[in-house]
Design a protein around this motif. Sequence first.
Motif, PDB file in Angstrom:
ATOM      1  N   ARG A 167       0.825  -1.206   0.000  1.00 28.97           N
ATOM      2  CA  ARG A 167       0.000   0.000   0.000  1.00 28.97           C
ATOM      3  C   ARG A 167       0.862   1.260   0.000  1.00 28.97           C
ATOM      4  N   ALA A 168       2.008   1.214   0.665  1.00 28.93           N
ATOM      5  CA  ALA A 168       2.913   2.371   0.650  1.00 28.93           C
ATOM      6  C   ALA A 168       3.492   2.590  -0.747  1.00 28.93           C
ATOM      7  N   LEU A 169       3.887   1.513  -1.404  1.00 24.67           N
ATOM      8  CA  LEU A 169       4.419   1.638  -2.766  1.00 24.67           C
ATOM      9  C   LEU A 169       3.348   2.145  -3.724  1.00 24.67           C
ATOM     10  N   THR A 170       2.121   1.699  -3.544  1.00 24.74           N
ATOM     11  CA  THR A 170       1.007   2.174  -4.364  1.00 24.74           C
ATOM     12  C   THR A 170       0.777   3.671  -4.146  1.00 24.74           C
ATOM     13  N   ALA A 171       0.997   4.133  -2.930  1.00 25.78           N
ATOM     14  CA  ALA A 171       0.755   5.537  -2.599  1.00 25.78           C
ATOM     15  C   ALA A 171       1.880   6.461  -3.056  1.00 25.78           C
ATOM     16  N   MET A 172       3.051   5.911  -3.339  1.00 24.46           N
ATOM     17  CA  MET A 172       4.195   6.775  -3.662  1.00 24.46           C
ATOM     18  C   MET A 172       3.912   7.787  -4.778  1.00 24.46           C
ATOM     19  N   PRO A 173       3.268   7.401  -5.874  1.00 28.27           N
ATOM     20  CA  PRO A 173       2.993   8.418  -6.904  1.00 28.27           C
ATOM     21  C   PRO A 173       2.118   9.570  -6.391  1.00 28.27           C
ATOM     22  N   LEU A 174       1.209   9.275  -5.457  1.00 22.23           N
ATOM     23  CA  LEU A 174       0.370  10.332  -4.886  1.00 22.23           C
ATOM     24  C   LEU A 174       1.187  11.307  -4.052  1.00 22.23           C
ATOM     25  N   LEU A 175       2.324  10.823  -3.559  1.00 31.06           N
ATOM     26  CA  LEU A 175       3.121  11.611  -2.625  1.00 31.06           C
ATOM     27  C   LEU A 175       4.309  12.318  -3.271  1.00 31.06           C
ATOM     28  N   MET A 176       4.368  12.328  -4.583  1.00 32.91           N
ATOM     29  CA  MET A 176       5.476  13.009  -5.252  1.00 32.91           C
ATOM     30  C   MET A 176       5.624  14.468  -4.811  1.00 32.91           C
ATOM     31  N   PRO A 177       4.525  15.216  -4.560  1.00 36.20           N
ATOM     32  CA  PRO A 177       4.701  16.592  -4.086  1.00 36.20           C
ATOM     33  C   PRO A 177       5.481  16.682  -2.775  1.00 36.20           C
ATOM     34  N   ALA A 178       5.465  15.617  -1.986  1.00 32.48           N
ATOM     35  CA  ALA A 178       6.189  15.638  -0.715  1.00 32.48           C
ATOM     36  C   ALA A 178       7.700  15.646  -0.920  1.00 32.48           C
ATOM     37  N   LEU A 179       8.157  15.362  -2.126  1.00 32.22           N
ATOM     38  CA  LEU A 179       9.596  15.368  -2.410  1.00 32.22           C
ATOM     39  C   LEU A 179      10.066  16.706  -2.984  1.00 32.22           C
ATOM     40  N   ASP A 180       9.199  17.718  -2.975  1.00 33.37           N
ATOM     41  CA  ASP A 180       9.556  19.037  -3.498  1.00 33.37           C
ATOM     42  C   ASP A 180      10.459  19.760  -2.493  1.00 33.37           C
ATOM     43  N   VAL A 181      11.753  19.729  -2.748  1.00 35.38           N
ATOM     44  CA  VAL A 181      12.721  20.318  -1.821  1.00 35.38           C
ATOM     45  C   VAL A 181      12.692  21.843  -1.842  1.00 35.38           C
ATOM     46  N   PHE A 182      12.076  22.443  -2.845  1.00 35.48           N
ATOM     47  CA  PHE A 182      12.023  23.895  -2.925  1.00 35.48           C
ATOM     48  C   PHE A 182      10.877  24.474  -2.103  1.00 35.48           C
ATOM     49  N   THR A 183       9.770  23.741  -2.007  1.00 35.43           N
ATOM     50  CA  THR A 183       8.611  24.213  -1.252  1.00 35.43           C
ATOM     51  C   THR A 183       8.760  23.937   0.240  1.00 35.43           C
ATOM     52  N   ARG A 184       9.052  22.682   0.589  1.00 35.19           N
ATOM     53  CA  ARG A 184       9.164  22.263   1.990  1.00 35.19           C
ATOM     54  C   ARG A 184      10.380  21.357   2.129  1.00 35.19           C
ATOM     55  N   PRO A 185      11.601  21.920   2.167  1.00 38.08           N
ATOM     56  CA  PRO A 185      12.811  21.083   2.171  1.00 38.08           C
ATOM     57  C   PRO A 185      12.897  20.122   3.361  1.00 38.08           C
ATOM     58  N   ARG A 186      12.493  20.546   4.547  1.00 36.53           N
ATOM     59  CA  ARG A 186      12.576  19.651   5.716  1.00 36.53           C
ATOM     60  C   ARG A 186      11.610  18.482   5.578  1.00 36.53           C
ATOM     61  N   LEU A 187      10.412  18.750   5.109  1.00 34.85           N
ATOM     62  CA  LEU A 187       9.427  17.690   4.912  1.00 34.85           C
ATOM     63  C   LEU A 187       9.884  16.732   3.812  1.00 34.85           C
ATOM     64  N   ALA A 188      10.464  17.288   2.743  1.00 34.96           N
ATOM     65  CA  ALA A 188      10.954  16.445   1.647  1.00 34.96           C
ATOM     66  C   ALA A 188      12.057  15.514   2.149  1.00 34.96           C
ATOM     67  N   LEU A 189      12.978  16.047   2.934  1.00 33.69           N
ATOM     68  CA  LEU A 189      14.058  15.219   3.483  1.00 33.69           C
ATOM     69  C   LEU A 189      13.494  14.167   4.439  1.00 33.69           C
ATOM     70  N   ALA A 190      12.564  14.571   5.293  1.00 33.18           N
ATOM     71  CA  ALA A 190      11.970  13.621   6.242  1.00 33.18           C
ATOM     72  C   ALA A 190      11.227  12.516   5.508  1.00 33.18           C
ATOM     73  N   TYR A 191      10.433  12.874   4.512  1.00 28.34           N
ATOM     74  CA  TYR A 191       9.684  11.864   3.761  1.00 28.34           C
ATOM     75  C   TYR A 191      10.634  10.912   3.038  1.00 28.34           C
ATOM     76  N   PHE A 192      11.641  11.455   2.380  1.00 29.74           N
ATOM     77  CA  PHE A 192      12.583  10.613   1.649  1.00 29.74           C
ATOM     78  C   PHE A 192      13.356   9.694   2.590  1.00 29.74           C
ATOM     79  N   SER A 193      13.898  10.259   3.669  1.00 32.76           N
ATOM     80  CA  SER A 193      14.750   9.457   4.556  1.00 32.76           C
ATOM     81  C   SER A 193      13.962   8.496   5.431  1.00 32.76           C
ATOM     82  N   HIS A 194      12.754   8.861   5.826  1.00 36.74           N
ATOM     83  CA  HIS A 194      11.996   8.008   6.740  1.00 36.74           C
ATOM     84  C   HIS A 194      11.015   7.072   6.046  1.00 36.74           C
ATOM     85  N   LYS A 195      10.610   7.399   4.834  1.00 37.12           N
ATOM     86  CA  LYS A 195       9.603   6.578   4.160  1.00 37.12           C
ATOM     87  C   LYS A 195      10.124   5.955   2.869  1.00 37.12           C
ATOM     88  N   VAL A 196      10.533   6.782   1.922  1.00 42.16           N
ATOM     89  CA  VAL A 196      10.957   6.241   0.624  1.00 42.16           C
ATOM     90  C   VAL A 196      12.090   5.228   0.816  1.00 42.16           C
TER      91      VAL A 196
END
Length: 179
Positions: A65-94
């Motif tokens: 289910r997490a892998l299925t959701a990854m395309p929905l969460l691409m905005p969470a990897l936007d390092v220009f809008t929310r760099p801390r959230l992007a780093l947290a999402y990438f390091s803790h989830k992806v």
Amino acid sequence: GPIYAVRRADYVPLPPAALSDLVEPLAIAFLKGGRVVYRPAARAEEPEPVAAGWPLRAKRRITSRALTAMPLLMPALDVFTRPRLALAYFSHKVLRWVSWLFVLALVAGLSAWPAGQALVGLALSLALAGWLRPAWRFPALATYGVSLVSAQVAATVDCARGVRVARWTPTHAPADARR
């Protein structure tokens, strides 16, 4: 697992196969401009599942289910809008959902050397001992590690084949049987 509450105005409808406790907070942050607040005092109790083999099935379902959701969460990897959230999402989830690639690469690399083969054999022997004797704490950890990697590989294959898990059925004992 997590427990969360969402204000009605902040709720974002999700596809059935989305892992809601992963996707909903990030959707609120990105689509609604809201914020997610951690409350350590919040508590919930849930009985442990009783079905045999439940940890492996649960990890496979959650990873799928997490892998299925990854395309929905691409905005969470936007390092220009929310760099801390992007780093947290990438390091803790992806990285968590693709960690099996690193484990298998390590095992393949170790297997090229006799000492590495011995280490891999020892780890698998410990995992087998933990499976046979779950009360043995250290071997049980090895069993959990092997089970986790196996579940991640199986979930990745499921996703590649188009298999989607839209719902799950809890495996807890009926309420009257727990009394």
